[in-house]
Design a protein around this motif. Structure first.
Motif, short mmCIF file in Angstrom:
data_model
loop_
_atom_site.label_atom_id
_atom_site.label_comp_id
_atom_site.label_asym_id
_atom_site.label_seq_id
_atom_site.Cartn_x
_atom_site.Cartn_y
_atom_site.Cartn_z
N GLY A 1 -22.63 18.36 -29.45
CA GLY A 1 -23.38 18.37 -28.21
C GLY A 1 -22.96 17.23 -27.31
N VAL A 2 -22.21 17.56 -26.24
CA VAL A 2 -21.69 16.56 -25.31
C VAL A 2 -22.48 16.55 -24.01
CG1 VAL A 2 -19.64 15.81 -24.02
CG2 VAL A 2 -19.39 16.77 -26.33
N ALA A 3 -23.02 17.68 -23.61
CA ALA A 3 -23.78 17.78 -22.37
C ALA A 3 -25.05 16.93 -22.44
CB ALA A 3 -24.15 19.24 -22.09
N PHE A 4 -25.67 16.68 -21.30
CA PHE A 4 -26.83 15.80 -21.28
C PHE A 4 -28.08 16.47 -21.84
CE2 PHE A 4 -27.75 17.86 -17.18
CZ PHE A 4 -29.13 17.89 -17.15
N LYS A 5 -28.06 17.77 -21.98
CA LYS A 5 -29.18 18.48 -22.61
C LYS A 5 -28.68 19.81 -23.14
CE LYS A 5 -30.72 21.01 -18.50
NZ LYS A 5 -31.84 21.38 -17.63
N GLY A 6 -29.47 20.41 -24.03
CA GLY A 6 -29.10 21.70 -24.59
C GLY A 6 -30.09 22.81 -24.30
N HIS A 7 -31.25 22.44 -23.73
CA HIS A 7 -32.28 23.44 -23.45
C HIS A 7 -33.04 23.06 -22.19
CE1 HIS A 7 -35.14 26.63 -24.26
NE2 HIS A 7 -36.12 25.77 -24.06
N PRO A 8 -32.90 23.83 -21.08
CA PRO A 8 -31.97 24.93 -20.91
C PRO A 8 -30.52 24.42 -21.00
CG PRO A 8 -33.62 24.92 -19.15
CD PRO A 8 -33.73 23.63 -19.87
N GLU A 9 -29.66 25.27 -21.48
CA GLU A 9 -28.29 24.84 -21.75
C GLU A 9 -27.53 24.61 -20.45
OE1 GLU A 9 -26.10 29.17 -22.41
OE2 GLU A 9 -26.75 28.00 -24.15
N THR A 10 -26.62 23.64 -20.51
CA THR A 10 -25.81 23.29 -19.35
C THR A 10 -24.45 22.80 -19.83
OG1 THR A 10 -25.67 21.88 -17.37
CG2 THR A 10 -26.69 20.91 -19.31
N ASP A 11 -23.49 22.79 -18.92
CA ASP A 11 -22.16 22.25 -19.23
C ASP A 11 -21.95 20.88 -18.60
OD1 ASP A 11 -22.09 23.07 -16.58
OD2 ASP A 11 -20.00 23.70 -16.65
N ASP A 12 -23.03 20.25 -18.13
CA ASP A 12 -22.94 19.01 -17.38
C ASP A 12 -23.04 17.81 -18.33
OD1 ASP A 12 -22.97 17.02 -15.52
OD2 ASP A 12 -24.71 17.76 -14.40
N GLU A 13 -21.96 17.04 -18.42
CA GLU A 13 -21.96 15.89 -19.30
C GLU A 13 -22.21 14.58 -18.55
OE1 GLU A 13 -17.81 15.77 -17.66
OE2 GLU A 13 -19.38 17.26 -18.04
N ARG A 14 -22.52 14.65 -17.27
CA ARG A 14 -22.79 13.44 -16.50
C ARG A 14 -24.05 12.75 -17.02
NH1 ARG A 14 -23.23 15.68 -10.56
NH2 ARG A 14 -24.40 17.25 -11.74
N SER A 15 -23.97 11.44 -17.19
CA SER A 15 -25.11 10.64 -17.68
C SER A 15 -25.69 11.23 -18.96
CB SER A 15 -26.20 10.53 -16.61
OG SER A 15 -25.72 9.88 -15.46
N SER A 16 -24.81 11.67 -19.85
CA SER A 16 -25.25 12.24 -21.12
C SER A 16 -25.61 11.14 -22.10
CB SER A 16 -24.14 13.10 -21.72
OG SER A 16 -24.43 13.43 -23.06
N PRO A 17 -26.84 11.14 -22.64
CA PRO A 17 -27.20 10.13 -23.64
C PRO A 17 -26.31 10.18 -24.87
CG PRO A 17 -29.16 11.20 -22.79
CD PRO A 17 -27.99 11.98 -22.27
#
Length: 429
Positions: A307-323
Motif C-alpha cells: 500500500g503506497v497510496a495515501f489511503k485504500g478506502h475509497p481506493e485511490t492511486d494518489d501517493e502524495r503526502s502518503s503516511p
C-alpha cells in the motif's frame, strides 16, 4: 475546465455526460496527450473518460482557448501550501490574469479551487480591472476515489458576485445535483469549504491521540472505540490510523492561517491538530525501529510495503503526502539503506520507482524474504489478506506492522517467527 487533476477531470467528464460542451485545459502536455486518447491519468471510480471523448462533447488542449463561444470558465488548478501554512495562489492568479485578457465581457468564471478566506473577492477585483466578468465560488467537496458519484449526490455550496452570476452557476451545477446551498458571501463559502476538511482532520486527530494513549496504557483502541459507541451514537469515534493526502492537511493549514490574516489570535486547536498528524509517521517509525533494534540483518533491511497510496478506502492511486511513504522515510533515517519492495493495486510502477522502491506485481513477490512487512493502507486487498498465508510466505523472522489494525483480532495465530504490531493496539503481540 482549467486544470484537469483529480478535481477538474471528474467535473469535466460529468458535465460532458450531462450534455455540456467542455474544453479541458491541461498545461502538462504528456497528461494532455494521454487524456486526448481517452486514457485517464488518475483513478476515479466510474470516470467514463473515453465515453466523454467519443461523444465529441469533451476535448482537451494544453493552452487556454480564445473565442469559440465560451461563456463559462471553471478554474480547478492547485493551491498548495508551504510548511508554515502559507498558500501558493500563483496558479490561480495566473489563470485569472489570463482570463482577464482573453474572456469576453459577460463571461462567468467559476472558481472551484480551494482558496484562503478573502481570496475570491480579491480575484473578482482583478478580473473586473480588465473586463466586465462575473465570478462564482463553488468549492469542491468530493472525496477522492468516489468523486464522480458524489458530484451527483452532494449539495453544491455557491456564492457569487451578482444575482445573475448566482443563477448561471446554479443552473450549471443543477445539471449534476438538485441541491444548491446558496450563501450570502464569498467569505461564507470559503470558510464553509475549509471547515468541512478541517473538522474531519480534527476528529481523526482525536482518534489518533486516543490511540497513542491506548498504546501507552497497553489496551486496544479498537476495543475502546467499540465500547464507547455500543448503543451510544454520541460516542462514535472514527478508526485510528495515519492520515494523509493533499486536501485535509492543506485545508486545515489554510483555515488556521485565516485566523491570523483576519486579525484574530492563532487557532491553537488547529495548530495542535496539524502537529498530531505530523507526528504520527515519525512515532510509528520509532516504534518499529525500537522493536527491530536487535534484529540481525546482513545488509540493508528488507521491507515489504503493501500500500503506497495515501489511503485504500475509497481506493485511490494518489501517493502524495502518503503516511506509508513517510513511515518508510522515517525508517531510512534510522536504519540507513533499505531494500523496499512495494505493492499497490493502483499506484503506477513509475511513481513507485520514483520513490526508490522496487514495485512488485503480486503481494507474494513483495513479502518473500522480508524482515519487515508494512500494511500501509486499508485497501480491501490487504484487509482480506490472511496472516496465516503471510506467515507461510516468509521463511525468516519478520515483523508485521499494521497501520490500520486490520488484523489485530487474528494476530494471536501467528507463529513464533512473526511479530505483530498494530496502530493504537497496546495489547498486540
Amino acid at each position: 475546465m482549467i486544470g484537469l487533476g483529480y478535481v477538474g477531470i471528474s467535473l469535466a467528464v460529468a458535465l460532458a455526460h450531462e450534455g455540456h460542451r467542455v474544453i479541458g485545459v491541461e498545461r502538462n502536455r504528456v497528461i494532455c496527450e494521454q487524456l486526448s486518447r481517452g486514457r485517464a491519468h488518475v483513478h476515479e471510480m466510474g470516470l467514463d473518460l473515453a465515453g466523454a471523448i467519443d461523444s465529441g462533447r469533451f476535448t482537451v488542449t494544453d493552452s487556454l482557448p480564445e473565442g469559440q463561444g465560451i461563456d463559462t470558465y471553471v478554474v480547478c488548478v492547485g493551491t498548495p501550501v508551504d510548511a508554515g501554512g502559507d498558500p501558493d495562489l500563483s496558479q490561480v492568479e495566473a489563470v485569472i490574469g489570463s482570463l482577464g485578457e482573453t474572456a469576453a465581457d459577460g463571461a462567468l468564471v467559476v472558481l472551484r479551487s480551494t482558496v484562503p478566506v478573502g481570496a475570491s473577492r480579491r480575484l473578482l477585483a482583478e478580473l473586473r480591472s480588465h473586463r466586465d466578468i462575473e465570478l462564482a465560488f463553488c468549492p469542491e467537496r468530493t472525496v477522492q476515489g468516489v468523486a464522480v458519484r458524489e458530484l451527483h449526490t452532494l449539495p453544491q455550496i455557491l456564492a457569487a458576485s451578482t444575482p445573475c452570476a448566482r443563477a448561471r452557476a446554479a443552473a450549471l451545477f443543477r445539471t449534476l445535483t438538485p441541491d444548491i446551498v446558496d450563501v450570502s458571501s464569498f467569505e461564507t463559502a470559503e470558510i464553509a469549504k475549509l471547515a468541512c476538511n478541517a473538522y474531519r482532520y480534527t476528529v481523526f486527530a482525536f482518534a489518533n491521540e486516543l490511540a497513542r494513549l491506548c498504546e501507552s496504557v497497553g489496551v486496544s483502541s479498537r476495543e475502546v472505540r467499540d465500547a464507547a459507541a455500543a448503543g451510544y451514537e454520541r460516542g462514535a469515534i472514527p478508526a485510528a490510523g495515519p492520515v494523509g493526502g493533499s486536501c485535509l492537511p492543506k485545508d486545515t493549514r489554510i483555515l488556521s492561517r485565516a485566523f491570523r490574516d483576519h486579525g484574530s489570535a492563532d487557532s491553537e486547536l488547529l495548530g495542535g491538530v496539524t502537529q498530531v498528524h505530523s507526528d504520527v509517521p515519525e512515532r510509528v517509525a520509532e516504534q518499529v525501529a525500537s522493536r527491530m533494534a536487535d534484529s540481525a540483518c546482513a545488509g540493508p533491511l528488507n521491507v515489504a510495503l503493501l500500500g503506497v497510496a495515501f489511503k485504500g478506502h475509497p481506493e485511490t492511486d494518489d501517493e502524495r503526502s502518503s503516511p506509508a511513504v513517510e513511515i518508510v522515510e522515517g525508517l531510512r533515517r534510522r536504519f540507513g539503506a533499505l531494500a523496499v519492495r512495494s505493492h499497490d493495486p493502483l499506484v503506477p510502477e513509475a511513481r513507485q520507482l520514483a520513490l526508490g522502491y522496487q514495485p512488485c506485481a503480486e503481494v507474494k513477490e513483495a513479502v518473500e524474504g522480508a524482515d519487515l512487512v508494512i500494511l500501509g493502507t486499508n485497501h480491501r486487498m490487504y484487509a482480506d489478506l490472511s496472516l496465516d498465508w503471510l506467515t507461510s510466505q516468509i521463511d525468516n523472522s519478520c515483523l508485521v506492522y499494521d497501520t490500520w489494525a486490520m488484523h489485530v483480532r487474528d494476530s494471536s495465530a501467528l507463529d513464533e517467527q512473526m511479530a505483530y504490531l498494530a496502530f493504537g493496539e497496546g495489547k498486540s503481540e
